[in-house]
Scaffold this motif. Structure first.
Motif, mmCIF file in Angstrom:
data_model
loop_
_atom_site.group_PDB
_atom_site.id
_atom_site.type_symbol
_atom_site.label_atom_id
_atom_site.label_comp_id
_atom_site.label_asym_id
_atom_site.label_seq_id
_atom_site.Cartn_x
_atom_site.Cartn_y
_atom_site.Cartn_z
ATOM 1 N N GLY A 133 46.552 23.644 100.926
ATOM 2 C CA GLY A 133 45.471 24.631 100.030
ATOM 3 C C GLY A 133 44.474 25.162 100.909
ATOM 4 O O GLY A 133 43.679 25.947 100.431
ATOM 5 N N ARG A 134 44.375 25.027 102.048
ATOM 6 C CA ARG A 134 43.503 25.753 103.012
ATOM 7 C C ARG A 134 43.753 27.223 102.975
ATOM 8 O O ARG A 134 43.054 28.008 103.036
ATOM 9 C CB ARG A 134 43.321 25.110 104.290
ATOM 10 C CG ARG A 134 42.463 25.856 105.530
ATOM 11 C CD ARG A 134 42.025 25.147 106.652
ATOM 12 N NE ARG A 134 41.374 25.838 107.612
ATOM 13 C CZ ARG A 134 40.244 26.028 107.677
ATOM 14 N NH1 ARG A 134 39.489 25.969 106.612
ATOM 15 N NH2 ARG A 134 39.706 26.878 108.575
ATOM 16 N N PHE A 135 45.052 27.621 103.212
ATOM 17 C CA PHE A 135 45.594 29.007 103.206
ATOM 18 C C PHE A 135 46.353 29.307 101.940
ATOM 19 O O PHE A 135 46.545 28.443 101.230
ATOM 20 C CB PHE A 135 46.462 29.094 104.231
ATOM 21 C CG PHE A 135 46.176 28.829 105.666
ATOM 22 C CD1 PHE A 135 44.637 29.088 106.087
ATOM 23 C CD2 PHE A 135 46.734 27.955 106.659
ATOM 24 C CE1 PHE A 135 44.139 29.024 107.487
ATOM 25 C CE2 PHE A 135 46.096 27.827 107.991
ATOM 26 C CZ PHE A 135 44.829 28.227 108.303
ATOM 27 N N PRO A 136 46.309 30.410 101.800
ATOM 28 C CA PRO A 136 46.719 31.023 100.314
ATOM 29 C C PRO A 136 48.407 30.736 100.175
ATOM 30 O O PRO A 136 49.049 30.588 101.111
ATOM 31 C CB PRO A 136 46.703 32.609 100.122
ATOM 32 C CG PRO A 136 46.043 33.188 101.332
ATOM 33 C CD PRO A 136 45.857 31.621 102.152
ATOM 34 N N LYS A 137 48.888 30.572 98.828
ATOM 35 C CA LYS A 137 50.118 30.337 98.582
ATOM 36 C C LYS A 137 50.860 31.631 98.828
ATOM 37 O O LYS A 137 50.556 32.404 98.419
ATOM 38 C CB LYS A 137 50.430 29.921 97.206
ATOM 39 C CG LYS A 137 49.517 28.401 96.909
ATOM 40 C CD LYS A 137 50.561 27.377 96.306
ATOM 41 C CE LYS A 137 49.962 26.074 96.176
ATOM 42 N NZ LYS A 137 50.195 25.080 97.373
ATOM 43 N N PRO A 138 52.308 31.482 99.196
ATOM 44 C CA PRO A 138 52.985 32.665 99.252
ATOM 45 C C PRO A 138 53.772 33.011 98.067
ATOM 46 O O PRO A 138 53.643 32.378 97.057
ATOM 47 C CB PRO A 138 54.059 32.222 100.383
ATOM 48 C CG PRO A 138 54.406 30.707 100.046
ATOM 49 C CD PRO A 138 52.959 30.124 99.927
ATOM 50 N N VAL A 139 54.227 34.253 98.093
ATOM 51 C CA VAL A 139 54.952 34.786 96.852
ATOM 52 C C VAL A 139 56.342 35.038 97.720
ATOM 53 O O VAL A 139 56.583 35.542 98.660
ATOM 54 C CB VAL A 139 54.368 36.264 96.619
ATOM 55 C CG1 VAL A 139 55.119 36.810 95.629
ATOM 56 C CG2 VAL A 139 52.883 36.067 96.155
ATOM 57 N N LYS A 140 57.467 34.630 96.629
ATOM 58 C CA LYS A 140 58.829 34.552 97.155
ATOM 59 C C LYS A 140 59.183 36.174 96.651
ATOM 60 O O LYS A 140 59.319 36.420 95.292
ATOM 61 C CB LYS A 140 59.706 33.743 96.559
ATOM 62 C CG LYS A 140 59.450 32.268 97.233
ATOM 63 C CD LYS A 140 60.016 32.278 98.440
ATOM 64 C CE LYS A 140 61.392 32.004 98.455
ATOM 65 N NZ LYS A 140 61.901 32.029 99.946
ATOM 66 N N LEU A 141 59.607 37.000 97.304
ATOM 67 C CA LEU A 141 60.022 38.211 96.935
ATOM 68 C C LEU A 141 61.445 38.369 96.556
ATOM 69 O O LEU A 141 61.912 39.226 96.267
ATOM 70 C CB LEU A 141 59.637 39.469 98.123
ATOM 71 C CG LEU A 141 57.946 39.549 98.360
ATOM 72 C CD1 LEU A 141 57.671 40.712 99.486
ATOM 73 C CD2 LEU A 141 57.247 39.859 97.112
ATOM 74 N N SER A 142 62.086 37.370 97.495
ATOM 75 C CA SER A 142 63.578 37.387 97.253
ATOM 76 C C SER A 142 63.965 35.824 97.816
ATOM 77 O O SER A 142 62.898 35.173 98.317
ATOM 78 C CB SER A 142 64.435 38.389 98.125
ATOM 79 O OG SER A 142 64.480 38.080 99.352
ATOM 80 N N ALA A 143 65.343 35.679 97.684
ATOM 81 C CA ALA A 143 65.738 34.217 98.107
ATOM 82 C C ALA A 143 64.978 34.002 99.625
ATOM 83 O O ALA A 143 64.937 32.893 99.943
ATOM 84 C CB ALA A 143 67.052 33.978 98.054
#
Length: 76
Positions: free
Chosen positions: A43-53
């Motif tokens: 949780g120190r760095f932001p969570k990613p977003v999955k743009l595709s598989a």
């Protein structure tokens, strides 16, 4: 420092840099890939977003906030 767009997404090499790229990409956050993923997990760095598989990215707004947070911590 690299000029970031107002909105959009950044891939991991754009965040932690890529010295093998042509031209080399300087790091916004100078950490290793494993340190980055450990920081995401804790949780120190932001969570990613999955743009595709197979495509993971981070929101520019989240990276801007992280840079400001790290600068504040460093100044204290």
């Amino acid at each position: 420092m690299l000029e970031l767009p107002q909105t959009g997404y950044l891939r991991l090499p754009q965040i932690i840099g890529n010295p093998k790229a042509e031209p080399p990409t300087p790091p916004l956050i100078p950490v290793s890939k494993s340190t980055w993923w450990d920081g995401v997990k804790t949780g120190r760095f932001p969570k990613p977003v999955k743009l595709s598989a197979r495509t993971t990215a981070w929101r520019v707004e989240d990276i801007r906030a992280l840079i400001e947070q790290l600068a504040t911590e460093r100044a204290a």
